[in-house]
Design an enzyme around this catalytic site. Structure first.
Site, PDB file in Angstrom:
ATOM      1  N   TYR A  20       0.817  -1.225   0.000  1.00 24.48           N
ATOM      2  CA  TYR A  20       0.000   0.000   0.000  1.00 24.48           C
ATOM      3  C   TYR A  20       0.854   1.282   0.000  1.00 24.48           C
ATOM      4  O   TYR A  20       0.338   2.361  -0.259  1.00 24.48           O
ATOM      5  CB  TYR A  20      -0.947   0.047   1.213  1.00 24.48           C
ATOM      6  N   HIS A  72       0.035 -11.808   1.665  1.00 25.60           N
ATOM      7  CA  HIS A  72      -0.979 -10.964   1.020  1.00 25.60           C
ATOM      8  C   HIS A  72      -1.756 -11.714  -0.071  1.00 25.60           C
ATOM      9  O   HIS A  72      -2.957 -11.591  -0.204  1.00 25.60           O
ATOM     10  CB  HIS A  72      -0.279  -9.730   0.442  1.00 25.60           C
TER      11      HIS A  72
HETATM   12  N1  LIG Z   1      -5.894  -8.612   1.344  1.00 31.58           N
HETATM   13  C1  LIG Z   1      -6.190  -8.063   0.194  1.00 31.58           C
HETATM   14  O1  LIG Z   1      -5.822  -8.574  -0.877  1.00 31.58           O
HETATM   15  C2  LIG Z   1      -7.015  -6.822   0.148  1.00 31.58           C
HETATM   16  C3  LIG Z   1      -7.585  -6.402  -1.053  1.00 31.58           C
HETATM   17  C4  LIG Z   1      -8.347  -5.241  -1.052  1.00 31.58           C
HETATM   18  C5  LIG Z   1      -8.532  -4.541   0.124  1.00 31.58           C
HETATM   19  N2  LIG Z   1      -7.947  -4.952   1.290  1.00 31.58           N
HETATM   20  C6  LIG Z   1      -8.113  -4.198   2.573  1.00 31.58           C
HETATM   21  O2  LIG Z   1      -9.502  -4.007   2.789  1.00 31.58           O
HETATM   22  C7  LIG Z   1      -9.765  -2.610   2.937  1.00 31.58           C
HETATM   23  C8  LIG Z   1     -11.162  -2.282   2.469  1.00 31.58           C
HETATM   24  O3  LIG Z   1     -11.365  -2.562   1.096  1.00 31.58           O
HETATM   25  P1  LIG Z   1     -11.519  -1.406   0.008  1.00 31.58           P
HETATM   26  O4  LIG Z   1     -10.837  -0.171   0.489  1.00 31.58           O
HETATM   27  O5  LIG Z   1     -11.040  -1.930  -1.287  1.00 31.58           O
HETATM   28  O6  LIG Z   1     -13.095  -1.218  -0.134  1.00 31.58           O
HETATM   29  P2  LIG Z   1     -14.324  -0.919   0.868  1.00 31.58           P
HETATM   30  O7  LIG Z   1     -13.856  -0.783   2.260  1.00 31.58           O
HETATM   31  O8  LIG Z   1     -15.358  -1.920   0.548  1.00 31.58           O
HETATM   32  O9  LIG Z   1     -14.878   0.469   0.320  1.00 31.58           O
HETATM   33  C9  LIG Z   1     -14.174   1.677   0.480  1.00 31.58           C
HETATM   34  C10 LIG Z   1     -15.008   2.789  -0.145  1.00 31.58           C
HETATM   35  O10 LIG Z   1     -16.236   2.928   0.601  1.00 31.58           O
HETATM   36  C11 LIG Z   1     -16.396   4.277   1.008  1.00 31.58           C
HETATM   37  N3  LIG Z   1     -17.057   4.279   2.319  1.00 31.58           N
HETATM   38  C12 LIG Z   1     -16.523   3.940   3.517  1.00 31.58           C
HETATM   39  N4  LIG Z   1     -17.438   4.033   4.496  1.00 31.58           N
HETATM   40  C13 LIG Z   1     -18.588   4.457   3.904  1.00 31.58           C
HETATM   41  C14 LIG Z   1     -19.880   4.750   4.383  1.00 31.58           C
HETATM   42  N5  LIG Z   1     -20.189   4.624   5.679  1.00 31.58           N
HETATM   43  N6  LIG Z   1     -20.814   5.179   3.501  1.00 31.58           N
HETATM   44  C15 LIG Z   1     -20.509   5.297   2.195  1.00 31.58           C
HETATM   45  N7  LIG Z   1     -19.299   5.034   1.666  1.00 31.58           N
HETATM   46  C16 LIG Z   1     -18.346   4.611   2.508  1.00 31.58           C
HETATM   47  C17 LIG Z   1     -14.998   4.860   1.079  1.00 31.58           C
HETATM   48  O11 LIG Z   1     -15.076   6.249   0.894  1.00 31.58           O
HETATM   49  P3  LIG Z   1     -14.062   7.328   1.561  1.00 31.58           P
HETATM   50  O12 LIG Z   1     -12.708   6.725   1.618  1.00 31.58           O
HETATM   51  O13 LIG Z   1     -14.174   8.490   0.678  1.00 31.58           O
HETATM   52  O14 LIG Z   1     -14.530   7.621   2.957  1.00 31.58           O
HETATM   53  C18 LIG Z   1     -14.332   4.142  -0.087  1.00 31.58           C
HETATM   54  O15 LIG Z   1     -14.608   4.779  -1.312  1.00 31.58           O
HETATM   55  C19 LIG Z   1      -8.642  -1.966   2.118  1.00 31.58           C
HETATM   56  O16 LIG Z   1      -8.510  -0.587   2.383  1.00 31.58           O
HETATM   57  C20 LIG Z   1      -7.476  -2.812   2.549  1.00 31.58           C
HETATM   58  O17 LIG Z   1      -7.020  -2.440   3.843  1.00 31.58           O
HETATM   59  C21 LIG Z   1      -7.209  -6.098   1.320  1.00 31.58           C
END
Ligand SMILES: NC(=O)c1ccc[n+]([C@@H]2O[C@H](COP(=O)([O-])OP(=O)(O)OC[C@H]3O[C@@H](n4cnc5c(N)ncnc54)[C@H](OP(=O)(O)O)[C@@H]3O)[C@@H](O)[C@H]2O)c1
Length: 273
Positions: free
Chosen positions: A47, A105
């Site tokens: 990241y 990962h």
């Molecule tokens: N292990 C892996 O391979 C892997 C892969 C992908 C992700 N991850 C981890 O999982 C985390 C989460 O996944 P992600 O970031 O891809 O997607 P997510 O958490 O499903 O969605 C994030 C999006 O949702 C918005 N959001 C957050 N809270 C909200 C709410 N209450 N109402 C409306 N919109 C909201 C955020 O907006 P704002 O930011 O503008 O607030 C952002 O655009 C990542 O950040 C990472 O740490 C791990």
């Protein structure tokens, strides 16, 4: 906040995801989340934000024992000496002497699982990570790690949300008492515009995103790490814990499409069906 007990660690069920947040934006988001009461921060060497997170952690006066920090080693660093280098670099950037959870990962096609887990176990025995785990591991891969290598896996971090079925791998994880940490719990924000979820939310004075999050956190052995850069979203996600979904809500959510995978890179394994 509710915690999951796994392999000697106590994992807060709601954490802050930090993918695609970097520099001062990331530092400010982590500081805001910690001030709101988040104690679980999810990052990865890939990241490029461990330094910003390290700065936020060291400026927040929170006892290290009260924090849960997860980081991950990227799939092209899975040779034992590469893991060691990646791990040392992560600790340095995060400004900590240990992390709580260190994850592989992604699996890679030519990885040597026994060598990987030997290295991770050594880091655990040295007290530099309190627990070890995996992300994006299928049931077949988990079986090798758990049943052949007998590695003490504290979680499998996987994409999981109202629009993606993970029934097969969940069944295996539940049988082995291994938590599933749900990434993309909001389907990268897509759930916020879903009409079914909005309707359920209206009934409870909540938003569609809050409904999606609570649906996950109502499931035993499931934690979630929504990414939210804005304070309002961070707070909304914490407040989601107080919603009481009923059977009618769960039935409507069960009828949503379950094949909407957001993360599927070319190097992904053949997913469980
Ligand atoms: N292990 C892996 O391979 C892997 C892969 C992908 C992700 N991850 C981890 O999982 C985390 C989460 O996944 P992600 O970031 O891809 O997607 P997510 O958490 O499903 O969605 C994030 C999006 O949702 C918005 N959001 C957050 N809270 C909200 C709410 N209450 N109402 C409306 N919109 C909201 C955020 O907006 P704002 O930011 O503008 O607030 C952002 O655009 C990542 O950040 C990472 O740490 C791990």
């Amino acid at each position: 906040m509710d915690n999951l007990q796994t392999q000697g660690i106590s994992l807060p069920r709601l954490g802050l995801g930090t993918f695609r947040m970097q520099g001062d934006t990331c530092r400010a988001a982590v500081e805001s989340a910690l001030a709101l009461g988040y104690r679980h921060i999810d990052t990865a060497e890939m990241y490029g934000n461990e330094e910003a997170i390290g700065a936020a952690l060291s400026s927040a006066a929170i006892a290290r024992n009260d924090l849960h920090i997860t980081t991950k080693v990227w799939h092209d660093n899975l040779a034992p000496d590469a893991i060691q280098r990646a791990f040392d670099a992560s600790l340095k950037k995060l400004r900590v002497d240990h992390v709580d959870l260190y994850l592989v990962h992604w699996p890679s096609r030519n990885m040597r699982l026994s060598a990987i887990f030997e290295t991770l176990m050594r880091l655990k025995e040295e007290g530099r990570t309190r627990a070890i785990g995996v992300a994006n591991f299928t049931t077949a891969l988990l079986k090798t790690v758990v049943e052949e290598i007998k590695a003490p896996i504290a979680c499998n971090q996987l994409e999981y949300h109202v629009m993606l079925d993970q029934g097969a791998v969940l069944k295996y994880l539940a049988a082995k008492s291994i938590p599933l940490v749900a990434y993309c719990p909001l389907a990268q924000g897509r759930v916020a515009s879903d009409e079914t979820l909005a309707k359920i939310g209206a009934k409870h004075g909540a938003s569609a995103a809050q409904v999606a999050l609570k649906w996950l956190l109502d499931q035993p052995g499931v934690a979630a790490i929504p990414k939210a850069s804005r304070r309002e979203s961070q707070k909304a996600n914490l407040d989601a814990l107080t919603i009481n979904l009923d059977d009618e809500d769960r039935k409507a959510i069960a009828a949503l499409p379950k094949d909407r995978r957001c993360v599927n890179p070319s190097f992904a394994p053949a997913w469980d069906r």
